[in-house]
Write a protein that holds these residues in place. Structure first.
Motif, PDB file in Angstrom:
ATOM      1  N   GLU A 132      47.276 -38.371 134.757  1.00 41.61           N
ATOM      2  CA  GLU A 132      46.242 -38.050 135.752  1.00 41.61           C
ATOM      3  C   GLU A 132      46.116 -36.552 136.008  1.00 41.61           C
ATOM      4  O   GLU A 132      45.112 -36.099 136.553  1.00 41.61           O
ATOM      5  CB  GLU A 132      46.508 -38.789 137.056  1.00 41.61           C
ATOM      6  CG  GLU A 132      47.624 -38.198 137.881  1.00 41.61           C
ATOM      7  CD  GLU A 132      47.946 -39.008 139.119  1.00 41.61           C
ATOM      8  OE1 GLU A 132      48.173 -38.380 140.162  1.00 41.61           O
ATOM      9  OE2 GLU A 132      47.969 -40.249 139.050  1.00 41.61           O
ATOM     10  N   LYS A 133      47.104 -35.763 135.612  1.00 44.77           N
ATOM     11  CA  LYS A 133      47.074 -34.321 135.873  1.00 44.77           C
ATOM     12  C   LYS A 133      46.373 -33.588 134.737  1.00 44.77           C
ATOM     13  O   LYS A 133      46.430 -33.992 133.588  1.00 44.77           O
ATOM     14  CB  LYS A 133      48.495 -33.762 136.031  1.00 44.77           C
ATOM     15  CG  LYS A 133      49.200 -34.277 137.253  1.00 44.77           C
ATOM     16  CD  LYS A 133      48.524 -33.768 138.501  1.00 44.77           C
ATOM     17  CE  LYS A 133      49.173 -34.293 139.746  1.00 44.77           C
ATOM     18  NZ  LYS A 133      48.509 -33.830 140.940  1.00 44.77           N
ATOM     19  N   GLU A 134      45.735 -32.494 135.072  1.00 46.38           N
ATOM     20  CA  GLU A 134      45.066 -31.670 134.067  1.00 46.38           C
ATOM     21  C   GLU A 134      45.792 -30.354 133.858  1.00 46.38           C
ATOM     22  O   GLU A 134      45.278 -29.456 133.215  1.00 46.38           O
ATOM     23  CB  GLU A 134      43.615 -31.424 134.468  1.00 46.38           C
ATOM     24  CG  GLU A 134      42.791 -32.684 134.418  1.00 46.38           C
ATOM     25  CD  GLU A 134      41.311 -32.433 134.648  1.00 46.38           C
ATOM     26  OE1 GLU A 134      40.938 -31.306 135.003  1.00 46.38           O
ATOM     27  OE2 GLU A 134      40.539 -33.371 134.460  1.00 46.38           O
ATOM     28  N   THR A 135      46.984 -30.236 134.420  1.00 46.99           N
ATOM     29  CA  THR A 135      47.791 -29.039 134.231  1.00 46.99           C
ATOM     30  C   THR A 135      49.171 -29.440 133.724  1.00 46.99           C
ATOM     31  O   THR A 135      49.602 -30.572 133.904  1.00 46.99           O
ATOM     32  CB  THR A 135      47.957 -28.256 135.550  1.00 46.99           C
ATOM     33  OG1 THR A 135      48.606 -29.101 136.502  1.00 46.99           O
ATOM     34  CG2 THR A 135      46.630 -27.798 136.106  1.00 46.99           C
ATOM     35  N   ALA A 136      49.839 -28.472 133.091  1.00 53.28           N
ATOM     36  CA  ALA A 136      51.214 -28.712 132.658  1.00 53.28           C
ATOM     37  C   ALA A 136      52.118 -28.641 133.881  1.00 53.28           C
ATOM     38  O   ALA A 136      51.860 -27.882 134.815  1.00 53.28           O
ATOM     39  CB  ALA A 136      51.617 -27.665 131.625  1.00 53.28           C
ATOM     40  N   MET A 137      53.171 -29.457 133.892  1.00 46.36           N
ATOM     41  CA  MET A 137      54.072 -29.503 135.038  1.00 46.36           C
ATOM     42  C   MET A 137      55.510 -29.386 134.591  1.00 46.36           C
ATOM     43  O   MET A 137      55.880 -29.897 133.534  1.00 46.36           O
ATOM     44  CB  MET A 137      53.895 -30.818 135.802  1.00 46.36           C
ATOM     45  CG  MET A 137      52.549 -30.978 136.468  1.00 46.36           C
ATOM     46  SD  MET A 137      52.468 -32.469 137.503  1.00 46.36           S
ATOM     47  CE  MET A 137      52.597 -33.744 136.271  1.00 46.36           C
ATOM     48  N   THR A 138      56.321 -28.736 135.404  1.00 41.81           N
ATOM     49  CA  THR A 138      57.746 -28.651 135.135  1.00 41.81           C
ATOM     50  C   THR A 138      58.393 -29.984 135.531  1.00 41.81           C
ATOM     51  O   THR A 138      57.827 -30.732 136.342  1.00 41.81           O
ATOM     52  CB  THR A 138      58.419 -27.526 135.945  1.00 41.81           C
ATOM     53  OG1 THR A 138      58.332 -27.849 137.338  1.00 41.81           O
ATOM     54  CG2 THR A 138      57.790 -26.172 135.648  1.00 41.81           C
ATOM     55  N   PRO A 139      59.587 -30.246 135.016  1.00 38.04           N
ATOM     56  CA  PRO A 139      60.296 -31.452 135.468  1.00 38.04           C
ATOM     57  C   PRO A 139      60.515 -31.463 136.980  1.00 38.04           C
ATOM     58  O   PRO A 139      60.419 -32.511 137.616  1.00 38.04           O
ATOM     59  CB  PRO A 139      61.627 -31.376 134.710  1.00 38.04           C
ATOM     60  CG  PRO A 139      61.296 -30.615 133.465  1.00 38.04           C
ATOM     61  CD  PRO A 139      60.284 -29.588 133.903  1.00 38.04           C
ATOM     62  N   SER A 140      60.755 -30.298 137.558  1.00 34.91           N
ATOM     63  CA  SER A 140      60.944 -30.230 139.019  1.00 34.91           C
ATOM     64  C   SER A 140      59.677 -30.608 139.770  1.00 34.91           C
ATOM     65  O   SER A 140      59.731 -31.297 140.789  1.00 34.91           O
ATOM     66  CB  SER A 140      61.381 -28.819 139.435  1.00 34.91           C
ATOM     67  OG  SER A 140      62.657 -28.549 138.920  1.00 34.91           O
TER      68      SER A 140
END
Length: 152
Positions: free
Chosen positions: A39-47
């Motif tokens: 659902e996200k359009e950005t990269a995310m860190t594990p945190s």
């Protein structure tokens, strides 16, 4: 970003197939992480993923170490890509049998777009590198930073 109409849980059937072939069971933790990434359009860190899962969950059923382990296994299976200093992004080309993708990251809004598979450009780059440099591309993805159409 992803088409959620592809399976009962909103997950691409190719992902479910890769998980099964990779010996992974479809646990609640894995489903939640996949749904969040899809659902996200950005990269995310594990945190960041852990924080969002914790915020959404009432029972705190996913711990930080589990998130890291799941993401690394997803990376091995080609379900996600690692980009931008250990951030993860959902792979949109699950059904693609090609090895080369461009992952475009906007330096302004941080939106991530994936181009690949049937793209004549990824294949052209691979052929150029082989012919001109004698370099056989073996990577699954190439990260390119710039400005998206809305920010440029």
């Amino acid at each position: 970003m992803a088409d959620k109409s592809q399976s009962p849980r909103g997950l691409d059937p190719e992902i479910l197939k890769k998980m099964k072939e990779g010996g992974l069971k479809l646990t609640q933790s894995r489903i939640k992480i996949l749904e969040l990434l899809a659902e996200k359009e950005t990269a995310m860190t594990p945190s960041e993923i852990f924080a969002l899962l914790t915020k959404r969950s009432k029972s705190g059923d996913v711990d930080r170490v589990t998130v890291y382990r799941i993401l690394e296994k997803f990376k091995e299976l080609g379900v996600v890509h690692t980009v931008d200093s250990n951030k993860y992004v959902y792979c949109l080309h699950q059904a693609c049998k090609h090895d080369n993708h461009f992952i475009l990251i906007c330096n302004s809004c941080r939106q991530v777009q994936e181009v690949g598979g049937e793209s004549k450009h990824t294949e052209a780059l691979a052929k150029f590198l082989k012919k001109e440099e004698g370099f056989k591309l073996e990577t699954q993805s190439m990260v390119l930073n710039g400005l998206c159409s809305q920010c440029s």
